[in-house]
Design a protein around this motif. Sequence first.
Motif, PDB file in Angstrom:
ATOM      1  N   ILE A  80      -6.402  -4.145   1.859  1.00 38.59           N
ATOM      2  CA  ILE A  80      -5.678  -3.281   0.911  1.00 38.59           C
ATOM      3  C   ILE A  80      -4.215  -3.105   1.343  1.00 38.59           C
ATOM      4  O   ILE A  80      -3.325  -2.982   0.510  1.00 38.59           O
ATOM      5  CB  ILE A  80      -6.392  -1.912   0.800  1.00 38.59           C
ATOM      6  CG1 ILE A  80      -7.772  -2.105   0.152  1.00 38.59           C
ATOM      7  CG2 ILE A  80      -5.567  -0.906   0.033  1.00 38.59           C
ATOM      8  CD1 ILE A  80      -8.597  -0.837   0.059  1.00 38.59           C
ATOM      9  N   VAL A  81      -3.999  -3.064   2.662  1.00 45.67           N
ATOM     10  CA  VAL A  81      -2.626  -2.868   3.167  1.00 45.67           C
ATOM     11  C   VAL A  81      -2.279  -4.064   4.050  1.00 45.67           C
ATOM     12  O   VAL A  81      -2.878  -4.243   5.107  1.00 45.67           O
ATOM     13  CB  VAL A  81      -2.535  -1.569   4.013  1.00 45.67           C
ATOM     14  CG1 VAL A  81      -1.129  -1.393   4.581  1.00 45.67           C
ATOM     15  CG2 VAL A  81      -2.922  -0.358   3.185  1.00 45.67           C
ATOM     16  N   TYR A  90      -3.693   1.569  -6.427  1.00 41.46           N
ATOM     17  CA  TYR A  90      -2.262   1.334  -6.242  1.00 41.46           C
ATOM     18  C   TYR A  90      -1.554   1.986  -7.427  1.00 41.46           C
ATOM     19  O   TYR A  90      -1.716   1.540  -8.566  1.00 41.46           O
ATOM     20  CB  TYR A  90      -1.954  -0.162  -6.267  1.00 41.46           C
ATOM     21  CG  TYR A  90      -2.546  -0.975  -5.145  1.00 41.46           C
ATOM     22  CD1 TYR A  90      -2.040  -0.880  -3.850  1.00 41.46           C
ATOM     23  CD2 TYR A  90      -3.582  -1.864  -5.394  1.00 41.46           C
ATOM     24  CE1 TYR A  90      -2.559  -1.657  -2.822  1.00 41.46           C
ATOM     25  CE2 TYR A  90      -4.105  -2.641  -4.366  1.00 41.46           C
ATOM     26  CZ  TYR A  90      -3.593  -2.534  -3.086  1.00 41.46           C
ATOM     27  OH  TYR A  90      -4.114  -3.304  -2.077  1.00 41.46           O
ATOM     28  N   ALA A 113      -0.359   4.672   4.385  1.00 48.42           N
ATOM     29  CA  ALA A 113      -1.192   3.789   3.558  1.00 48.42           C
ATOM     30  C   ALA A 113      -2.488   3.468   4.298  1.00 48.42           C
ATOM     31  O   ALA A 113      -3.575   3.489   3.716  1.00 48.42           O
ATOM     32  CB  ALA A 113      -0.428   2.507   3.246  1.00 48.42           C
ATOM     33  N   GLY A 160       0.799  -1.221   0.000  1.00 51.03           N
ATOM     34  CA  GLY A 160       0.000   0.000   0.000  1.00 51.03           C
ATOM     35  C   GLY A 160       0.833   1.273   0.000  1.00 51.03           C
ATOM     36  O   GLY A 160       0.300   2.375   0.085  1.00 51.03           O
ATOM     37  N   MET A 171      -6.326   4.226   3.282  1.00 46.63           N
ATOM     38  CA  MET A 171      -7.250   3.093   3.201  1.00 46.63           C
ATOM     39  C   MET A 171      -8.530   3.393   4.002  1.00 46.63           C
ATOM     40  O   MET A 171      -9.641   3.155   3.525  1.00 46.63           O
ATOM     41  CB  MET A 171      -6.513   1.875   3.758  1.00 46.63           C
ATOM     42  CG  MET A 171      -7.298   0.640   3.970  1.00 46.63           C
ATOM     43  SD  MET A 171      -6.203  -0.614   4.702  1.00 46.63           S
ATOM     44  CE  MET A 171      -6.521  -0.375   6.443  1.00 46.63           C
ATOM     45  N   LEU A 187      -0.366   4.052  -2.495  1.00 45.35           N
ATOM     46  CA  LEU A 187      -1.803   4.354  -2.647  1.00 45.35           C
ATOM     47  C   LEU A 187      -2.037   5.839  -2.923  1.00 45.35           C
ATOM     48  O   LEU A 187      -1.457   6.702  -2.253  1.00 45.35           O
ATOM     49  CB  LEU A 187      -2.562   3.946  -1.383  1.00 45.35           C
ATOM     50  CG  LEU A 187      -2.783   2.442  -1.178  1.00 45.35           C
ATOM     51  CD1 LEU A 187      -3.309   2.163   0.242  1.00 45.35           C
ATOM     52  CD2 LEU A 187      -3.741   1.862  -2.216  1.00 45.35           C
TER      53      LEU A 187
END
Lengths: 162, 276
Positions: free
Chosen positions: A130-131, A57, A104, A45, A108, A48
């Motif tokens: 996502i991370v 990403y 990140a 991430g 998120m 991002l």
Amino acid sequence: MTIDFVLNGKPQKTQIRSGDRLVYVLQKLGDFPSLIPDCLGGNCGRCLVFMDGRLIYSCLTPAFKAKGSSIVTYEGFSATEDCKDIIYGLKQASAFPCNFCRKAKIMMIADLLKRIPLPEETDIMEQMSIVSCPCTDPVSLAKAVLLSAECRNKRKFKRADK
Amino acid sequence: MRISEIFYPNSLGDLLELLKANPELLIVAGGTEVVGMQASKSLSFPAQIASISHLPELQKTTRSEQYLEVGCCTTLSGLLTLSSGALPAPLPQVIQSIGNPAIRNTATIGGNLCCKRRFMDLWPFLACIDAQMEIRSLHGNRWAGVSHLSDDAGLPQFPEASILTRIRIPLHAPNFSFFKKLGNSRFPSPESAYFVCMAEISHDKIESFRLIFAGERAFRLKDHEATLIGRRVPLSQKDIQPIVDYYSAEFVEKTGNDNYQFNALTEESLGRISGQ
Ligand SMILES: Cc1cc2nc3c(=O)[nH]c(=O)nc-3n(C[C@H](O)[C@H](O)[C@H](O)COP(=O)(O)OP(=O)(O)OC[C@H]3O[C@@H](n4cnc5c(N)ncnc54)[C@H](O)[C@@H]3O)c2cc1C
Ligand code: FES
Ligand code: FES
């Protein structure tokens, strides 16, 4: 080739090559400590950004796809009240992330709260993917998200009340 | 680094002209697959690339009583934000199993179906529910079942110098579905595959039956599916075992693989149809 786009509110015109990943092009355009790509594969991430309002990403995005878009990095987002709410939530829940993933994770959470102002636990768990982070317990992070949401909604609600 | 020429067609017509002039043109929609496959800092692409995700005509969604029609550049997140009930039952769950929300913000339905190296997650479902796709080339346009994206050997195929433009997703899905994602659940690995079994059961009778396993190869026994139509449910263990044995033997024959998970899932799906 040259492409135009808007970066943190400022118009940019920059030279790119077909094989450039967006993250490296952005890095060259300013001082962005949030953009330190690590995995180049949609895991860490650390690349991002919001592109036209959607969290993406930038390591997995070819730079040529940025043409005509509007991009916001963590540095652009960090000045907002929304970002302060998230930092507050993370601190209150004792879930403040490490330096490696902090920015990140904030991006998120910002994306989640933008899409779902009062997320359910399943939405939060889904967004966490996502991370990747092996060290924060998901319950604390979920609590942080809910506290951020509460803070954000209170602030926005108050403003709407005036 | 090889420098490729990048095109941003202004319309679908432009894109088709480009494809005619450069049949090797690489179409990039979300780009998650073409980039996700590469580990190096710099990306390498064929000599010509067309970026298509900005074209509004490839993002349109329309709905009729029977189906939902979506443009190939509709993102997976975009599909999930359609009003509830807009997608047939198992599809939202399948879409949610793909990557993560940030991948789905960029990944498109067209890119998922047109992946050249393997079958991605949407294909087996859309094939099971007889979704249709529009393929356009300078020679015209035609509609075909998405099942045509697999050749006779079970490998992905796509006509040359063509583009997938629209997908028609039937709103009615069979009333029984059982599916399982195998392998790495968040990134397509060589072991990744989807097992999907769907059936329409009415008045204790199987009205339609589909069973697809898709990963690097697709496996489906269309003729055998037809032989199950009209069978009464519940099926007894005595009925189920020969079907499982037949599927297992054909699976080994066609894929060269003895996949214990496939056998177990086939048995489980038939058991579930029978309420066991
Ligand atoms: C971290 C990560 C996790 C992932 N997880 C999953 C997963 O769990 N499940 C899954 O199924 N996939 C997964 N993927 C793969 C990929 O993201 C998806 O399959 C996605 O839907 C591909 O869409 P795209 O628009 O990004 O495709 P692109 O990369 O733009 O294109 C993919 C292929 O399709 C062709 N193409 C695209 N659009 C068209 C069109 N309209 N007509 C003709 N050809 C076309 C391109 O030329 C290319 O060959 C993952 C990828 C990454 C990076
Ligand atoms: S560099 Fe790790 S997700 Fe992009
Ligand atoms: S990687 Fe930063 S808290 Fe886990």
